[in-house]
Design an enzyme around this catalytic site. Structure first.
Site, mmCIF file in Angstrom:
data_model
loop_
_atom_site.group_PDB
_atom_site.id
_atom_site.type_symbol
_atom_site.label_atom_id
_atom_site.label_comp_id
_atom_site.label_asym_id
_atom_site.label_seq_id
_atom_site.Cartn_x
_atom_site.Cartn_y
_atom_site.Cartn_z
ATOM 1 C CB SER A 11 -1.058 -0.114 1.250
ATOM 2 O OG SER A 11 -1.623 1.228 1.296
ATOM 3 C CE1 TYR A 71 -4.191 -2.010 5.544
ATOM 4 C CE2 TYR A 71 -3.200 0.225 4.793
ATOM 5 C CZ TYR A 71 -3.817 -0.981 4.568
ATOM 6 O OH TYR A 71 -3.959 -1.325 3.406
#
Length: 237
Positions: free
Chosen positions: A140, A153
């Site tokens: 990501s 995250y």
């Protein structure tokens, strides 16, 4: 470019989102696929239209340390080889710097880093034997910079990027190449509850799937360590 015919690709998280889009696109290109998901009923339903002779469906759970070895073994037994792994399964939970409860940190570490780690580790002998093994880790842009306060995250995705680099180094002499694909906001269930800011859009899962297909097709002398796919205008990414 590597031709897809005869090449076997393992795809985790294949019952929805980017994993499902990747399965559909790779199947259409002619790859043979071993699909893994936690919910095998959902996987069967979602991939029902794929060519039966080139598809294997298996239960795989990122948190289960034995699941990766079992899935790799079934894939090798069915197809006789493994040429690539596309690690797509992911989890996003709120885990901030000052949170005393670290359970969300632990859950994301298990799914976003240790799950792909275990899968690639189990598949590495087959990837080396392929001579042109490929690994794509779906990371990501959160693994490249921190824009929100979800430290947990981002930390797990920073680790996923590091995993791709480690795989490339470990398998280099045997033709194994690895790429971390780092998208911005993708239009999946994970962000369905989030409104899109005026300066941002949600990337179609198919666009990321085509990016994964591109990374899998590159020859040994074209190693691409990271592909960043943004959904907003930024100075660096």
């Amino acid at each position: 470019m590597l031709m897809p015919e005869g090449r076997v690709v393992m795809i985790s998280g294949a019952n929805r989102g980017i994993g499902l889009a990747t399965a559909r696109i790779l199947a259409a290109k002619g790859y043979t696929l071993s699909l893994g998901a936690r919910d095998t009923d959902a996987l069967e339903e979602a991939t029902a239209g794929l060519p039966a002779g080139r598809i294997l469906r298996c239960r795989w759970q990122a948190e289960d340390a034995a699941a990766s070895k079992a899935w790799v073994a079934r894939t090798a037994e069915r197809f006789g080889r493994i040429d690539a792994v596309a690690a797509n399964a992911g989890l996003s939970l709120d885990a901030r710097l000052e949170d005393d409860d670290e359970s969300a940190y632990d859950a994301m570490w298990e799914v976003n880093f240790k799950g792909p780690l275990r899968l690639v580790r189990a598949a590495m002998p087959h990837l080396r034997a392929s001579g042109s093994g490929r690994v794509v880790v779906l990371a990501s842009l959160a693994g490249k910079r921190l824009l929100s306060d979800s430290l947990g995250y981002s930390a797990s995705k920073f680790a996923a990027v590091a995993l791709a680099h480690a795989v490339r180094r470990a398998g280099w002499d045997h033709g194994v190449r690895a790429t971390a694909v780092c998208p911005g906001m993708v239009d999946t269930d994970m962000v369905a509850h989030r409104n899109t800011p005026s300066n941002e859009f949600k990337i179609r899962p198919e666009a990321i799937a085509e990016t994964i297909a591109y990374a899998l097709s590159l020859p040994n002398d074209a190693s691409v360590a990271e592909i960043l796919v943004n959904s907003r205008m930024e100075a660096m990414f």
